[in-house]
Design an enzyme around this catalytic site. Structure first.
Site, PDB file in Angstrom:
ATOM      1  N   ARG A  14      -0.751   4.936  17.478  1.00  0.00           N
ATOM      2  CA  ARG A  14      -1.000   6.004  16.507  1.00  0.00           C
ATOM      3  C   ARG A  14      -0.581   7.397  16.989  1.00  0.00           C
ATOM      4  NH1 ARG A  14      -0.352   1.976  13.623  1.00  0.00           N
ATOM      5  NH2 ARG A  14      -2.172   0.938  12.691  1.00  0.00           N
TER       6      ARG A  14
ATOM      7  N   ASP B 250       0.811  -1.219   0.000  1.00  0.00           N
ATOM      8  CA  ASP B 250       0.000   0.000   0.000  1.00  0.00           C
ATOM      9  C   ASP B 250       0.844   1.268   0.000  1.00  0.00           C
ATOM     10  OD1 ASP B 250      -1.924  -1.920   0.267  1.00  0.00           O
ATOM     11  OD2 ASP B 250      -2.957  -0.975   1.933  1.00  0.00           O
TER      12      ASP B 250
ATOM     13  N   SER C  51      -5.599  -8.904   7.193  1.00  0.00           N
ATOM     14  CA  SER C  51      -4.911  -7.630   7.359  1.00  0.00           C
ATOM     15  C   SER C  51      -4.327  -7.623   8.759  1.00  0.00           C
ATOM     16  CB  SER C  51      -5.896  -6.474   7.177  1.00  0.00           C
ATOM     17  OG  SER C  51      -5.282  -5.250   7.517  1.00  0.00           O
TER      18      SER C  51
ATOM     19  N   ASP D  99      -8.029   4.230  12.212  1.00  0.00           N
ATOM     20  CA  ASP D  99      -6.681   4.792  12.179  1.00  0.00           C
ATOM     21  C   ASP D  99      -6.611   6.135  11.474  1.00  0.00           C
ATOM     22  OD1 ASP D  99      -5.509   2.847  13.694  1.00  0.00           O
ATOM     23  OD2 ASP D  99      -4.836   1.644  11.999  1.00  0.00           O
TER      24      ASP D  99
END
Length: 407
Positions: free
Chosen positions: A96, A16, A180, A125
């Protein structure tokens, strides 16, 4: 967006974000700065440098943030005994804020106009990255390719790589990764694939960090954790850094089948999502911390912490680490930890964590002479309880005399 000359991208080196580098260069005609953080995901991060260089990236940041991650984010969260919706130990959420902070700092260092990330428009996210960035640098611009482009499948991403000669490490371009996954030193998460059916039981070979409880050793493992001001500073008498503590607990927990979780959670964006998580070290830390607090915190301080914890957990899950309310709650929580010192002995056995001992030489509020069931030599006057009970029953008695029904 206007005036985008340079963008700092949170870059893993995977499919990605490799596509995002080239897409940003083409779409915005801008220079891209890549930032790759080692927060304990268990994979080499240095190969990301060569991949970024191959796509013409000149400014490449690769940083080991493991100690900062555990010391300044994971440990403060565990001082609050934080758990979301009764189960989730917030392993993704807590990583994060640190990444958002470094994105903004690198943007300032390099004179970048914007930051970018690979989070999708369906997940939490994107919210966490961007709330943090806006809180720390209000004028920053954010580019979220998944909300702009039409490369919405693995096949389209692979085709883009072929068209643009982007090297991606796949043994077979036709082989689809079943899940994922996202990992850091606190946990690894699994989503997508068969897990999108909440009735589906996750395959045993999905789990990476732990053995199954059935296959864990038949003999328990005992460990002793030493606490100073609410944080673990030693395991079995060996002083360790924060990252070393979590690394060792992950190994001990994983070897004993500890830390697996399968839940359906409520995302901040509104949908329900099924995810599986492995958090071996955190699953040990939570009951152990509560155990040392049970000995050293007074009742009202402990109950106050418990009452604010759900709000604290919600703030972290939703991305409000960099908010005045989270900072205020953190000050309250940290103030309660001054006397949370001592040791906790824990037994690990086939997926289960049991606290089997706790002690604090200087800060324990447990008084055996008062709590004993034997003769207390007058330390506690049992007659005092009569007045205590009657005073607390006064409002109930008055209401009952006035005919108020409680059933």
């Amino acid at each position: 967006m206007s005036g985008i000359n340079k963008v700092v991208l949170a870059y893993s080196g995977g499919l990605d974000t490799s596509v995002i580098v080239k897409w940003l260069q083409e779409t915005y005609q801008c220079e891209v700065v890549t930032f790759t953080a080692d927060i304990g995901q268990g994979e080499e991060v240095e190969p990301a440098r060569a991949k970024a260089q191959a796509m013409g990236v000149k400014e490449i940041y690769i940083e080991d943030l493991r100690e900062e991650f555990v010391r300044d984010y994971v440990f403060p969260m565990f001082r609050a005994n934080t758990i979301y919706e009764g189960e989730y130990l917030l392993g993704t959420s807590i990583a994060r804020p640190l990444i958002a902070k470094r994105l903004v700092e690198i943007a300032e260092e390099t004179g970048a106009d914007a930051i970018s990330h690979g989070a999708t428009g369906k997940g939490n996210d994107q919210v966490r990255f961007e709330l943090g960035a806006y809180a720390l640098k209000p004028g920053i611009q954010v580019i979220a390719p998944w909300r702009e482009w039409e490369l919405n499948s693995r096949e389209k991403l692979m085709a883009f790589c072929e068209d643009h000669e982007i090297p991606v490490d796949f043994t077979s371009k036709k082989k689809k990764s079943p899940y994922s996954m996202d990992a850091n030193l606190l946990h690894i998460s699994y989503e997508g694939g068969n897990l999108e059916d909440p009735w589906w039981e996750a395959e045993e070979d999905m789990w990476r960090w732990s053995v199954s409880p059935e296959n864990a050793p038949d003999q328990p493992t005992y460990i002793t954790l030493t606490y100073e001001k609410g944080d673990i500073v030693a395991i079995d008498g060996e002083r360790l850094s924060p990252a070393e503590v979590l690394t060792k607990l992950n190994k001990l927990g994983g070897d004993n089948g500890i830390g697996r979780l399968d839940i359906v959670e409520n995302r901040y964006v509104g949908m329900k999502s099924r995810g599986c998580y492995e958090t071996p070290g955190g699953t040990i830390m939570l009951p152990a911390h509560r155990a040392i607090e049970s000995l050293t915190l007074d009742r009202e301080s402990a109950h106050l912490k418990d009452s604010v914890m759900p709000k604290y957990a919600e703030l972290l899950y939703n991305g409000y680490w960099w908010s005045p309310e989270r900072l205020a709650l953190q000050k309250l929580i940290d103030a309660t930890q001054e006397h949370v010192n001592g040791e906790v002995r824990v037994k690990l056995y086939k997926g289960h964590v049991a606290v089997v001992g706790r002690r604090s030489d200087n800060d324990s509020l447990f008084d055996a002479s008062i709590a004993t069931f034997e003769d207390d030599a007058g330390a506690y006057n049992q007659k005092d309880a009569e007045g205590f009970i009657k005073l607390n029953a006064l409002r109930l008695r008055i209401a009952a005399k006035n005919g108020r029904k409680l059933s």
